[in-house]
Design a protein around this motif. Structure first.
Motif, PDB file in Angstrom:
ATOM      1  N   ILE A 133      24.228 -40.045 -44.603  1.00  0.00           N
ATOM      2  CA  ILE A 133      25.578 -39.916 -45.148  1.00  0.00           C
ATOM      3  C   ILE A 133      26.311 -38.698 -44.602  1.00  0.00           C
ATOM      4  CG2 ILE A 133      25.061 -38.613 -47.254  1.00  0.00           C
ATOM      5  CD1 ILE A 133      27.335 -41.711 -47.088  1.00  0.00           C
ATOM      6  N   GLU A 134      25.582 -37.621 -44.289  1.00  0.00           N
ATOM      7  CA  GLU A 134      26.243 -36.415 -43.799  1.00  0.00           C
ATOM      8  C   GLU A 134      26.881 -36.600 -42.415  1.00  0.00           C
ATOM      9  OE1 GLU A 134      21.818 -36.243 -43.210  1.00  0.00           O
ATOM     10  OE2 GLU A 134      23.093 -36.446 -44.967  1.00  0.00           O
ATOM     11  N   THR A 135      26.539 -37.683 -41.710  1.00  0.00           N
ATOM     12  CA  THR A 135      27.167 -37.959 -40.411  1.00  0.00           C
ATOM     13  C   THR A 135      28.431 -38.805 -40.552  1.00  0.00           C
ATOM     14  OG1 THR A 135      25.841 -39.940 -39.975  1.00  0.00           O
ATOM     15  CG2 THR A 135      24.934 -37.814 -39.236  1.00  0.00           C
ATOM     16  N   LEU A 136      28.710 -39.300 -41.739  1.00  0.00           N
ATOM     17  CA  LEU A 136      29.875 -40.167 -41.949  1.00  0.00           C
ATOM     18  C   LEU A 136      31.183 -39.446 -41.641  1.00  0.00           C
ATOM     19  CD1 LEU A 136      31.127 -42.849 -42.812  1.00  0.00           C
ATOM     20  CD2 LEU A 136      30.949 -42.075 -45.196  1.00  0.00           C
ATOM     21  N   GLU A 137      31.297 -38.191 -42.012  1.00  0.00           N
ATOM     22  CA  GLU A 137      32.531 -37.443 -41.745  1.00  0.00           C
ATOM     23  C   GLU A 137      32.870 -37.463 -40.256  1.00  0.00           C
ATOM     24  OE1 GLU A 137      34.239 -32.873 -41.894  1.00  0.00           O
ATOM     25  OE2 GLU A 137      32.556 -33.384 -43.183  1.00  0.00           O
ATOM     26  N   GLU A 138      31.908 -37.161 -39.420  1.00  0.00           N
ATOM     27  CA  GLU A 138      32.140 -37.137 -37.965  1.00  0.00           C
ATOM     28  C   GLU A 138      32.523 -38.517 -37.433  1.00  0.00           C
ATOM     29  OE1 GLU A 138      32.490 -35.499 -34.159  1.00  0.00           O
ATOM     30  OE2 GLU A 138      32.335 -34.503 -36.091  1.00  0.00           O
ATOM     31  N   VAL A 139      31.885 -39.562 -37.942  1.00  0.00           N
ATOM     32  CA  VAL A 139      32.207 -40.913 -37.492  1.00  0.00           C
ATOM     33  C   VAL A 139      33.643 -41.277 -37.879  1.00  0.00           C
ATOM     34  CG1 VAL A 139      31.609 -43.369 -37.716  1.00  0.00           C
ATOM     35  CG2 VAL A 139      29.799 -41.664 -37.492  1.00  0.00           C
ATOM     36  N   ILE A 140      34.056 -40.907 -39.083  1.00  0.00           N
ATOM     37  CA  ILE A 140      35.438 -41.175 -39.503  1.00  0.00           C
ATOM     38  C   ILE A 140      36.423 -40.393 -38.633  1.00  0.00           C
ATOM     39  CG2 ILE A 140      37.126 -40.851 -41.363  1.00  0.00           C
ATOM     40  CD1 ILE A 140      34.785 -41.362 -43.351  1.00  0.00           C
ATOM     41  N   LEU A 141      36.144 -39.112 -38.408  1.00  0.00           N
ATOM     42  CA  LEU A 141      37.071 -38.267 -37.656  1.00  0.00           C
ATOM     43  C   LEU A 141      37.163 -38.648 -36.175  1.00  0.00           C
ATOM     44  CD1 LEU A 141      36.331 -34.788 -39.296  1.00  0.00           C
ATOM     45  CD2 LEU A 141      38.245 -36.350 -39.753  1.00  0.00           C
ATOM     46  N   ASP A 171      38.542 -43.525 -33.721  1.00  0.00           N
ATOM     47  CA  ASP A 171      39.355 -44.146 -32.665  1.00  0.00           C
ATOM     48  C   ASP A 171      38.676 -44.049 -31.300  1.00  0.00           C
ATOM     49  OD1 ASP A 171      41.337 -44.951 -34.465  1.00  0.00           O
ATOM     50  OD2 ASP A 171      42.418 -43.053 -34.264  1.00  0.00           O
ATOM     51  N   THR A 172      38.068 -42.923 -31.003  1.00  0.00           N
ATOM     52  CA  THR A 172      37.358 -42.753 -29.736  1.00  0.00           C
ATOM     53  C   THR A 172      36.121 -43.641 -29.689  1.00  0.00           C
ATOM     54  OG1 THR A 172      38.116 -40.470 -29.615  1.00  0.00           O
ATOM     55  CG2 THR A 172      36.247 -41.058 -28.230  1.00  0.00           C
ATOM     56  N   LEU A 173      35.389 -43.699 -30.792  1.00  0.00           N
ATOM     57  CA  LEU A 173      34.171 -44.516 -30.840  1.00  0.00           C
ATOM     58  C   LEU A 173      34.475 -46.001 -30.644  1.00  0.00           C
ATOM     59  CD1 LEU A 173      32.369 -42.767 -33.834  1.00  0.00           C
ATOM     60  CD2 LEU A 173      31.720 -42.639 -31.415  1.00  0.00           C
ATOM     61  N   ILE A 174      35.523 -46.495 -31.270  1.00  0.00           N
ATOM     62  CA  ILE A 174      35.798 -47.934 -31.156  1.00  0.00           C
ATOM     63  C   ILE A 174      36.391 -48.309 -29.806  1.00  0.00           C
ATOM     64  CG2 ILE A 174      36.015 -48.279 -33.640  1.00  0.00           C
ATOM     65  CD1 ILE A 174      39.086 -48.663 -33.095  1.00  0.00           C
ATOM     66  N   GLU A 175      36.995 -47.364 -29.104  1.00  0.00           N
ATOM     67  CA  GLU A 175      37.498 -47.663 -27.758  1.00  0.00           C
ATOM     68  C   GLU A 175      36.370 -48.145 -26.866  1.00  0.00           C
ATOM     69  OE1 GLU A 175      39.604 -44.414 -25.963  1.00  0.00           O
ATOM     70  OE2 GLU A 175      41.120 -44.399 -27.564  1.00  0.00           O
ATOM     71  N   ARG A 176      35.225 -47.480 -26.964  1.00  0.00           N
ATOM     72  CA  ARG A 176      34.065 -47.860 -26.151  1.00  0.00           C
ATOM     73  C   ARG A 176      33.558 -49.246 -26.542  1.00  0.00           C
ATOM     74  NH1 ARG A 176      31.028 -42.672 -27.650  1.00  0.00           N
ATOM     75  NH2 ARG A 176      32.625 -41.189 -27.062  1.00  0.00           N
ATOM     76  N   ILE A 177      33.496 -49.500 -27.835  1.00  0.00           N
ATOM     77  CA  ILE A 177      32.993 -50.795 -28.313  1.00  0.00           C
ATOM     78  C   ILE A 177      33.982 -51.899 -27.972  1.00  0.00           C
ATOM     79  CG2 ILE A 177      32.414 -52.150 -30.366  1.00  0.00           C
ATOM     80  CD1 ILE A 177      31.384 -49.528 -31.614  1.00  0.00           C
ATOM     81  N   ALA A 178      35.263 -51.664 -28.232  1.00  0.00           N
ATOM     82  CA  ALA A 178      36.288 -52.678 -27.994  1.00  0.00           C
ATOM     83  C   ALA A 178      36.343 -53.084 -26.525  1.00  0.00           C
ATOM     84  CB  ALA A 178      37.651 -52.179 -28.465  1.00  0.00           C
ATOM     85  N   ALA A 179      36.077 -52.155 -25.625  1.00  0.00           N
ATOM     86  CA  ALA A 179      36.085 -52.469 -24.205  1.00  0.00           C
ATOM     87  C   ALA A 179      34.993 -53.470 -23.848  1.00  0.00           C
ATOM     88  CB  ALA A 179      35.920 -51.193 -23.387  1.00  0.00           C
ATOM     89  N   ASP A 180      33.914 -53.454 -24.616  1.00  0.00           N
ATOM     90  CA  ASP A 180      32.787 -54.349 -24.356  1.00  0.00           C
ATOM     91  C   ASP A 180      32.859 -55.658 -25.145  1.00  0.00           C
ATOM     92  OD1 ASP A 180      31.704 -52.503 -22.642  1.00  0.00           O
ATOM     93  OD2 ASP A 180      30.460 -51.572 -24.192  1.00  0.00           O
ATOM     94  N   MET A 181      33.730 -55.706 -26.151  1.00  0.00           N
ATOM     95  CA  MET A 181      33.799 -56.893 -27.008  1.00  0.00           C
ATOM     96  C   MET A 181      34.602 -58.000 -26.349  1.00  0.00           C
ATOM     97  SD  MET A 181      34.413 -55.504 -30.889  1.00  0.00           S
ATOM     98  CE  MET A 181      34.686 -57.132 -31.555  1.00  0.00           C
ATOM     99  N   LYS A 182      34.165 -59.212 -26.563  1.00  0.00           N
ATOM    100  CA  LYS A 182      34.954 -60.366 -26.160  1.00  0.00           C
ATOM    101  C   LYS A 182      35.935 -60.646 -27.278  1.00  0.00           C
ATOM    102  CE  LYS A 182      31.388 -62.440 -23.358  1.00  0.00           C
ATOM    103  NZ  LYS A 182      30.488 -63.546 -23.158  1.00  0.00           N
ATOM    104  N   SER A 183      37.072 -61.179 -26.957  1.00  0.00           N
ATOM    105  CA  SER A 183      38.088 -61.432 -27.974  1.00  0.00           C
ATOM    106  C   SER A 183      37.809 -62.700 -28.771  1.00  0.00           C
ATOM    107  CB  SER A 183      39.463 -61.514 -27.316  1.00  0.00           C
ATOM    108  OG  SER A 183      39.501 -62.595 -26.418  1.00  0.00           O
ATOM    109  N   ASN A 184      36.795 -63.440 -28.423  1.00  0.00           N
ATOM    110  CA  ASN A 184      36.538 -64.703 -29.097  1.00  0.00           C
ATOM    111  C   ASN A 184      35.695 -64.472 -30.353  1.00  0.00           C
ATOM    112  OD1 ASN A 184      35.837 -67.268 -29.906  1.00  0.00           O
ATOM    113  ND2 ASN A 184      35.642 -68.029 -27.820  1.00  0.00           N
ATOM    114  N   ASN A 185      36.368 -64.312 -31.487  1.00  0.00           N
ATOM    115  CA  ASN A 185      35.671 -64.048 -32.753  1.00  0.00           C
ATOM    116  C   ASN A 185      34.768 -65.190 -33.172  1.00  0.00           C
ATOM    117  OD1 ASN A 185      36.697 -61.500 -33.156  1.00  0.00           O
ATOM    118  ND2 ASN A 185      38.460 -62.211 -34.302  1.00  0.00           N
TER     119      ASN A 185
END
Length: 166
Positions: free
Chosen positions: A124-132, A135-149
């Motif tokens: 739980i103590e790492t949650l703050e950093e993940v929230i802050l 946007d940077t973290l999801i950029e990496r994931i979104a680049a790898d995701m296919k748009s087909n849900n």
């Protein structure tokens, strides 16, 4: 807005709710936070909250949220994934009396390893950093995701069925 949901499991998930509420109270998080507290006993003081929301209210909250934080129940993070959002997943843990075993931890680890479409938080103590840094973290994931849900949801459903058969 940040939306937090802990599902409807009968054991409290006070650890997550209290941590997020403290981040808001300490002004670490400046945006509005809405929390679905379920059967938790801690009542947030700095966040808007309700024990339960209707399905339509849940959809609206997920849709309007910049960040969705869920427990590790697949039903709770399917909705944001289907809406093209990458949820932060904080699995309930047996050691904190939040569930009967650690299947949410196991499932989140497997899903993260195989699909990489969630941001798991085990300490739980790492949650703050993940929230802050969300946007940077999801950029990496979104680049790898296919748009087909649909393809993703079908694969995720296969994984769930595979786990259930174990």
């Amino acid at each position: 807005m940040i939306f937090v949901t802990v599902g409807t499991h009968e054991q409290p998930f006070n650890r997550l709710i209290k941590f997020v509420d403290t981040l808001k109270a300490d002004n670490v998080i400046k945006e509005n936070i809405i929390i679905q507290t379920g059967f938790s006993t801690y009542e947030p003081k700095a966040c808007h909250w309700s024990k339960l929301f209707t399905y339509e209210e849940m959809q609206k909250n997920v849709e309007n949220a910049r960040i969705v934080i869920t427990h590790g129940g697949p039903a709770s993070f399917f909705m944001p994934l289907q809406m093209g959002k990458i949820p932060i997943v904080v699995p309930r843990q047996v050691g904190f009396g939040e569930h009967v075993n650690n299947h949410q931890v196991d499932f989140a680890k497997m899903l993260s390893r195989r699909r990489g479409t969630i941001l798991p938080v085990y300490a739980i103590e790492t949650l703050e950093e993940v929230i802050l840094t969300y946007d940077t973290l999801i950029e990496r994931i979104a680049a790898d995701m296919k748009s087909n849900n649909t393809v993703f949801c079908n694969k995720l459903e296969e994984l769930v069925e595979e786990i259930i058969e174990m």
